[in-house]
Design a protein around this motif. Structure first.
Motif, PDB file in Angstrom:
ATOM      1  N   ILE A 283      19.075  84.727  71.519  1.00 57.41           N
ATOM      2  CA  ILE A 283      17.995  84.358  72.430  1.00 57.41           C
ATOM      3  C   ILE A 283      17.441  82.990  72.051  1.00 57.41           C
ATOM      4  N   ASN A 284      17.209  82.773  70.766  1.00 57.11           N
ATOM      5  CA  ASN A 284      16.682  81.486  70.330  1.00 57.11           C
ATOM      6  C   ASN A 284      17.659  80.349  70.621  1.00 57.11           C
ATOM      7  N   LEU A 285      18.939  80.631  70.482  1.00 57.71           N
ATOM      8  CA  LEU A 285      19.936  79.613  70.819  1.00 57.71           C
ATOM      9  C   LEU A 285      19.887  79.322  72.319  1.00 57.71           C
ATOM     10  N   GLY A 286      19.693  80.351  73.125  1.00 53.56           N
ATOM     11  CA  GLY A 286      19.535  80.148  74.560  1.00 53.56           C
ATOM     12  C   GLY A 286      18.304  79.316  74.881  1.00 53.56           C
TER      13      GLY A 286
ATOM     14  N   PRO B 161      20.813  74.600  81.287  1.00 55.52           N
ATOM     15  CA  PRO B 161      20.543  75.959  81.762  1.00 55.52           C
ATOM     16  C   PRO B 161      21.786  76.827  81.914  1.00 55.52           C
ATOM     17  N   ALA B 162      22.911  76.263  82.250  1.00 51.77           N
ATOM     18  CA  ALA B 162      24.127  77.073  82.402  1.00 51.77           C
ATOM     19  C   ALA B 162      24.536  77.679  81.067  1.00 51.77           C
ATOM     20  N   GLU B 163      24.473  76.886  80.008  1.00 51.64           N
ATOM     21  CA  GLU B 163      24.804  77.397  78.671  1.00 51.64           C
ATOM     22  C   GLU B 163      23.781  78.445  78.225  1.00 51.64           C
ATOM     23  N   ALA B 164      22.516  78.231  78.565  1.00 56.86           N
ATOM     24  CA  ALA B 164      21.474  79.188  78.213  1.00 56.86           C
ATOM     25  C   ALA B 164      21.722  80.527  78.913  1.00 56.86           C
TER      26      ALA B 164
ATOM     27  N   LEU C  11      24.269  82.640  77.176  1.00 59.43           N
ATOM     28  CA  LEU C  11      23.733  83.228  75.948  1.00 59.43           C
ATOM     29  C   LEU C  11      22.791  84.378  76.251  1.00 59.43           C
ATOM     30  N   PHE C  12      21.999  84.268  77.315  1.00 58.02           N
ATOM     31  CA  PHE C  12      21.067  85.332  77.663  1.00 58.02           C
ATOM     32  C   PHE C  12      21.769  86.568  78.209  1.00 58.02           C
TER      33      PHE C  12
END
Length: 80
Positions: free
Chosen positions: A60-63, A72-75, A78-79
């Motif tokens: 979550i923190n990495l997101g 945002p796409a990478e986040a 991760l989410f």
């Protein structure tokens, strides 16, 4: 970024003493992120994820880091 020098020094010492501690790497990532050292935060969060693969907080923190970097796409990946 914030001046995170003292916190960074303490956490780096703690990580040396307990290199298998996922929570210390998570906290280290947080301190790096506060100091706007995104590469350091990325590495610390990823290490926490390796040490505790079933713990969602580092991911979550990495997101959140990816959102701070306007990725945002990478986040989203991760989410999920």
């Amino acid at each position: 970024g914030m001046d995170t020098t003292a916190s960074l020094t303490r956490l780096q010492s703690a990580v040396k003493a307990a290199p298998q501690s996922a929570i210390l790497f998570l906290l280290l990532g947080d301190v790096h992120q506060l100091g706007e050292n995104f590469a350091g935060a990325d590495a610390a969060y990823r290490r926490a994820m390796v040490l505790a693969p079933r713990w969602a907080k580092p991911q979550i923190n990495l997101g959140l880091l990816r959102l701070a970097q306007n990725k945002p796409a990478e986040a989203t990946v991760l989410f999920e």
